[in-house]
Design a protein around this motif. Structure first.
Motif, PDB file in Angstrom:
ATOM      1  N   SER A 217       0.824  -1.220   0.000  1.00  0.00           N
ATOM      2  CA  SER A 217       0.000   0.000   0.000  1.00  0.00           C
ATOM      3  C   SER A 217       0.857   1.270   0.000  1.00  0.00           C
ATOM      4  CB  SER A 217      -0.935   0.008   1.212  1.00  0.00           C
ATOM      5  OG  SER A 217      -1.791  -1.114   1.176  1.00  0.00           O
ATOM      6  N   VAL A 218       1.889   1.247  -0.819  1.00  0.00           N
ATOM      7  CA  VAL A 218       2.779   2.397  -0.956  1.00  0.00           C
ATOM      8  C   VAL A 218       2.486   3.074  -2.293  1.00  0.00           C
ATOM      9  CG1 VAL A 218       5.178   3.155  -1.197  1.00  0.00           C
ATOM     10  CG2 VAL A 218       4.570   1.388   0.476  1.00  0.00           C
ATOM     11  N   GLU A 219       2.244   4.374  -2.262  1.00  0.00           N
ATOM     12  CA  GLU A 219       1.907   5.118  -3.473  1.00  0.00           C
ATOM     13  C   GLU A 219       3.103   5.913  -3.983  1.00  0.00           C
ATOM     14  OE1 GLU A 219      -1.423   7.579  -2.641  1.00  0.00           O
ATOM     15  OE2 GLU A 219      -2.828   5.902  -2.369  1.00  0.00           O
ATOM     16  N   LEU A 220       3.119   6.084  -5.286  1.00  0.00           N
ATOM     17  CA  LEU A 220       4.152   6.910  -5.908  1.00  0.00           C
ATOM     18  C   LEU A 220       3.714   8.372  -5.892  1.00  0.00           C
ATOM     19  CD1 LEU A 220       5.108   4.706  -8.983  1.00  0.00           C
ATOM     20  CD2 LEU A 220       6.397   4.977  -6.868  1.00  0.00           C
ATOM     21  N   ALA A 221       4.662   9.243  -5.685  1.00  0.00           N
ATOM     22  CA  ALA A 221       4.361  10.679  -5.633  1.00  0.00           C
ATOM     23  C   ALA A 221       4.357  11.267  -7.037  1.00  0.00           C
ATOM     24  CB  ALA A 221       5.385  11.391  -4.768  1.00  0.00           C
ATOM     25  N   TYR A 222       3.758  12.414  -7.184  1.00  0.00           N
ATOM     26  CA  TYR A 222       3.758  13.141  -8.449  1.00  0.00           C
ATOM     27  C   TYR A 222       3.997  14.612  -8.149  1.00  0.00           C
ATOM     28  CZ  TYR A 222      -1.082  13.808  -6.894  1.00  0.00           C
ATOM     29  OH  TYR A 222      -2.206  14.083  -6.144  1.00  0.00           O
ATOM     30  N   ASN A 223       4.423  15.323  -9.154  1.00  0.00           N
ATOM     31  CA  ASN A 223       4.767  16.734  -8.959  1.00  0.00           C
ATOM     32  C   ASN A 223       3.525  17.548  -8.603  1.00  0.00           C
ATOM     33  OD1 ASN A 223       7.493  16.386  -9.540  1.00  0.00           O
ATOM     34  ND2 ASN A 223       7.147  16.581 -11.734  1.00  0.00           N
ATOM     35  N   THR A 224       3.594  18.232  -7.476  1.00  0.00           N
ATOM     36  CA  THR A 224       2.489  19.089  -7.033  1.00  0.00           C
ATOM     37  C   THR A 224       3.044  20.451  -6.632  1.00  0.00           C
ATOM     38  OG1 THR A 224       2.690  18.285  -4.747  1.00  0.00           O
ATOM     39  CG2 THR A 224       1.135  17.137  -6.183  1.00  0.00           C
ATOM     40  N   GLN A 225       2.162  21.424  -6.584  1.00  0.00           N
ATOM     41  CA  GLN A 225       2.543  22.771  -6.172  1.00  0.00           C
ATOM     42  C   GLN A 225       1.409  23.366  -5.347  1.00  0.00           C
ATOM     43  OE1 GLN A 225       3.353  25.477  -9.363  1.00  0.00           O
ATOM     44  NE2 GLN A 225       4.431  26.935  -8.065  1.00  0.00           N
ATOM     45  N   THR A 226       1.759  23.809  -4.152  1.00  0.00           N
ATOM     46  CA  THR A 226       0.763  24.409  -3.263  1.00  0.00           C
ATOM     47  C   THR A 226       0.808  25.927  -3.416  1.00  0.00           C
ATOM     48  OG1 THR A 226       1.063  22.618  -1.684  1.00  0.00           O
ATOM     49  CG2 THR A 226      -0.036  24.604  -0.891  1.00  0.00           C
ATOM     50  N   VAL A 227      -0.332  26.532  -3.666  1.00  0.00           N
ATOM     51  CA  VAL A 227      -0.426  27.975  -3.863  1.00  0.00           C
ATOM     52  C   VAL A 227      -1.213  28.581  -2.700  1.00  0.00           C
ATOM     53  CG1 VAL A 227      -1.233  29.827  -5.372  1.00  0.00           C
ATOM     54  CG2 VAL A 227      -0.373  27.704  -6.362  1.00  0.00           C
ATOM     55  N   TYR A 228      -0.616  29.536  -2.031  1.00  0.00           N
ATOM     56  CA  TYR A 228      -1.282  30.225  -0.914  1.00  0.00           C
ATOM     57  C   TYR A 228      -1.795  31.575  -1.410  1.00  0.00           C
ATOM     58  CZ  TYR A 228       1.054  26.763   2.014  1.00  0.00           C
ATOM     59  OH  TYR A 228       1.487  25.576   2.558  1.00  0.00           O
ATOM     60  N   VAL A 229      -3.073  31.822  -1.180  1.00  0.00           N
ATOM     61  CA  VAL A 229      -3.689  33.057  -1.634  1.00  0.00           C
ATOM     62  C   VAL A 229      -3.983  33.940  -0.417  1.00  0.00           C
ATOM     63  CG1 VAL A 229      -5.610  34.080  -2.877  1.00  0.00           C
ATOM     64  CG2 VAL A 229      -4.721  31.853  -3.590  1.00  0.00           C
ATOM     65  N   LYS A 230      -3.472  35.153  -0.438  1.00  0.00           N
ATOM     66  CA  LYS A 230      -3.747  36.096   0.649  1.00  0.00           C
ATOM     67  C   LYS A 230      -5.107  36.742   0.456  1.00  0.00           C
ATOM     68  CE  LYS A 230       0.998  37.337   1.823  1.00  0.00           C
ATOM     69  NZ  LYS A 230       1.960  38.456   1.977  1.00  0.00           N
ATOM     70  N   LYS A 231      -5.877  36.795   1.503  1.00  0.00           N
ATOM     71  CA  LYS A 231      -7.204  37.429   1.427  1.00  0.00           C
ATOM     72  C   LYS A 231      -7.151  38.823   2.017  1.00  0.00           C
ATOM     73  CE  LYS A 231      -9.813  33.111   1.690  1.00  0.00           C
ATOM     74  NZ  LYS A 231     -10.868  32.364   2.431  1.00  0.00           N
TER      75      LYS A 231
END
Length: 231
Positions: A217-231
């Motif tokens: 039950s081990v998953e492979l990772a993929y390229n991700t990007q977290t975007v923080y939006v200021k309110k």
């Protein structure tokens, strides 16, 4: 005598009556001279181009023949070998003093001048003694450490069971911790040198590696990007 004097007087009178005629004649002569010079220049340019083309042809022919001699003496490949030279890759079908014919994977036939073949690095895949299998597994950062250790162990055990591998070259390492995953590197040399058979072995090993990951039950990772939006 009197007639000559009269003609001279008449010519002088005509010149006086048409003062621009002499200038026109001079301009016309000058233009004709310029045209003649331009024609000579164009002729010279054409001759230079012809000589240059002839020189290039002779140089190319000599270079190709010299390259053919180098290939025949060094014998970096023979008919039937699968080679890679610069951007060209395929099976050698014919070798002459002037060029080498290579049959590519898409079945096209390339005739490459030996002057070019003798000037580039050539990889002869038909003369290798072993091939290297390698793959980079990028596990998710959420993968528990004990599972990473277990997956590594099971991959090594699986590779040890393969008869086509040099078991003393097996390498499975926890290579790195990246921003988006845990890098596990698998590498080993195989006794198989035929390219088609190597692809079959590579496919088999990939299937077995994926089965080990699924079982744990081990998953492979993929390229991700977290975007923080200021309110």
């Amino acid at each position: 005598m009197e007639e000559n004097q009269e003609k001279k007087i008449t010519k002088e009178e005509e010149t006086k009556e048409n003062p621009n005629q002499e200038q026109k004649i001079e301009v016309k002569n000058e233009e004709q001279h310029i045209l003649e010079q331009e024609n000579k220049s164009e002729t010279s340019l054409i001759e230079c181009k012809k000589k240059k083309r002839k020189g290039n042809y002779i140089t190319g022919t000599i270079g190709a023949l010299f390259g053919g001699v180098v290939i025949f003496l060094d014998k970096p490949f023979k008919v039937g070998d699968y080679i890679q030279a610069n951007t060209y890759a395929g099976t050698v079908e014919d070798i002459t003093f002037r060029s080498t014919a290579i049959r590519t994977i898409d079945d096209s036939l390339l005739h490459i001048p030996n002057s070019e073949m003798s000037a580039v690095a050539i990889t002869n895949w038909s003369e290798i003694n072993k091939r290297r299998y390698s793959t980079n597994l990028l596990l998710t950062l959420e993968t528990p450490l004990e599972k990473v250790v277990k997956v590594k162990k099971e991959i090594i055990e699986m590779l040890l069971e393969q008869e086509e591998l040099y078991t003393d070259t097996i390498r499975v390492n926890f290579e790195n911790i990246l921003d988006n995953g845990i890098q596990l590197v698998v590498a080993v040399y195989t006794t198989i040198t035929d390219f088609t058979d190597y692809l079959k072995l590579k496919e088999k090993l990939n299937y077995q590696v994926m089965q080990i990951l699924e079982k744990n039950s081990v998953e492979l990772a993929y390229n991700t990007q977290t975007v923080y939006v200021k309110k």
